[in-house]
Scaffold this motif. Structure first.
Motif, PDB file in Angstrom:
ATOM      1  N   ASP A 212      -9.862  -6.568   6.354  1.00 38.66           N
ATOM      2  CA  ASP A 212      -9.884  -5.217   5.780  1.00 38.66           C
ATOM      3  C   ASP A 212      -8.766  -4.315   6.315  1.00 38.66           C
ATOM      4  O   ASP A 212      -8.724  -3.130   6.015  1.00 38.66           O
ATOM      5  CB  ASP A 212     -11.242  -4.563   5.996  1.00 38.66           C
TER       6      ASP A 212
ATOM      7  N   VAL B 129       0.853  -1.194   0.000  1.00 41.44           N
ATOM      8  CA  VAL B 129       0.000   0.000   0.000  1.00 41.44           C
ATOM      9  C   VAL B 129       0.887   1.242   0.000  1.00 41.44           C
ATOM     10  O   VAL B 129       0.664   2.186  -0.765  1.00 41.44           O
ATOM     11  CB  VAL B 129      -0.967  -0.004   1.209  1.00 41.44           C
TER      12      VAL B 129
ATOM     13  N   GLY C 230      -5.993  -0.738   4.500  1.00 41.00           N
ATOM     14  CA  GLY C 230      -6.457   0.197   3.489  1.00 41.00           C
ATOM     15  C   GLY C 230      -5.596   1.438   3.543  1.00 41.00           C
ATOM     16  O   GLY C 230      -4.803   1.626   4.455  1.00 41.00           O
TER      17      GLY C 230
ATOM     18  N   SER D 124      -4.526  -0.632  -3.016  1.00 41.68           N
ATOM     19  CA  SER D 124      -5.109   0.293  -2.041  1.00 41.68           C
ATOM     20  C   SER D 124      -5.458  -0.422  -0.740  1.00 41.68           C
ATOM     21  O   SER D 124      -5.690   0.219   0.272  1.00 41.68           O
ATOM     22  CB  SER D 124      -6.340   0.987  -2.624  1.00 41.68           C
ATOM     23  N   CYS D 125      -5.473  -1.743  -0.759  1.00 37.52           N
ATOM     24  CA  CYS D 125      -5.740  -2.542   0.442  1.00 37.52           C
ATOM     25  C   CYS D 125      -4.818  -3.756   0.404  1.00 37.52           C
ATOM     26  O   CYS D 125      -4.736  -4.443  -0.620  1.00 37.52           O
ATOM     27  CB  CYS D 125      -7.200  -2.973   0.472  1.00 37.52           C
TER      28      CYS D 125
END
Length: 175
Positions: A162, A134, A165, A140-141
């Motif tokens: 998740d 990232v 990010g 982006s994640c």
């Protein structure tokens, strides 16, 4: 010849950065299966705990814990780099100084090493390793980056799927 001083801690935990020569873009990813094979062979022959690893187009980061009483990470890296080097075909640009020494132009000669001081330092370096794709704008994640031990950490319940990010890691090493 320059003498490099390395911190030798028996059974220590270390963070590493290993870079391709001339920052050959994409080299490690184009040959990722060969790099994995080189790692697996070294782990089989001279075991150590590979706590974290991320492979990027032109460099990699790793966190290793050596067996009790063992200080020899340098030869492990030499063998991993050598196995990888021998497994890919020739054709890379080679500087005059490397050519004169009979070397190939795949890896930078040295690597960066940092001795992990405590659990907080370890946590920061594990986050750094996993967040690196990232940081470099490759995804982006982090869950979208396949060449990382992040996925094993998710399966173990250490990171949520998740995590990672944009902006998830603030770059603070607590120093």
């Amino acid at each position: 010849m320059t003498t490099y001083r390395r911190n030798r801690v028996r059974g220590g935990t270390f963070f590493f950065t290993v870079v391709t020569a001339e920052r050959h873009q994409g080299l490690l990813l184009r040959h990722i299966s060969l790099l994995k094979t080189a790692f697996r062979e070294e782990l089989r022959q001279t075991p150590f705990a590979n706590l974290a690893l991320v492979v990027l187009p032109d460099h990699l980061h790793a966190v290793w814990r050596l067996p009790e009483g063992d200080t020899d990470y340098s030869n492990r890296w030499r063998r991993i780099k050598g196995r990888f080097l021998r497994s890919i075909g020739r054709g890379e640009w080679i500087s005059d100084s490397r050519s004169a020494k009979g070397e190939r132009g795949i890896w930078q000669r040295r690597f960066w090493e940092h001795t992990i001081r405590d659990e907080e330092d370890l946590r920061h370096h594990l986050d750094y390793v996993h967040f690196n794709p990232v940081k470099h704008g490759l995804v982006s994640c982090i869950a979208d980056w396949p060449h990382s031990t992040f996925h094993a950490y998710v399966r173990a319940g250490i990171y949520p799927q998740d995590w990672g990010g944009s902006g998830a890691w603030d770059g603070d090493f607590g120093e």
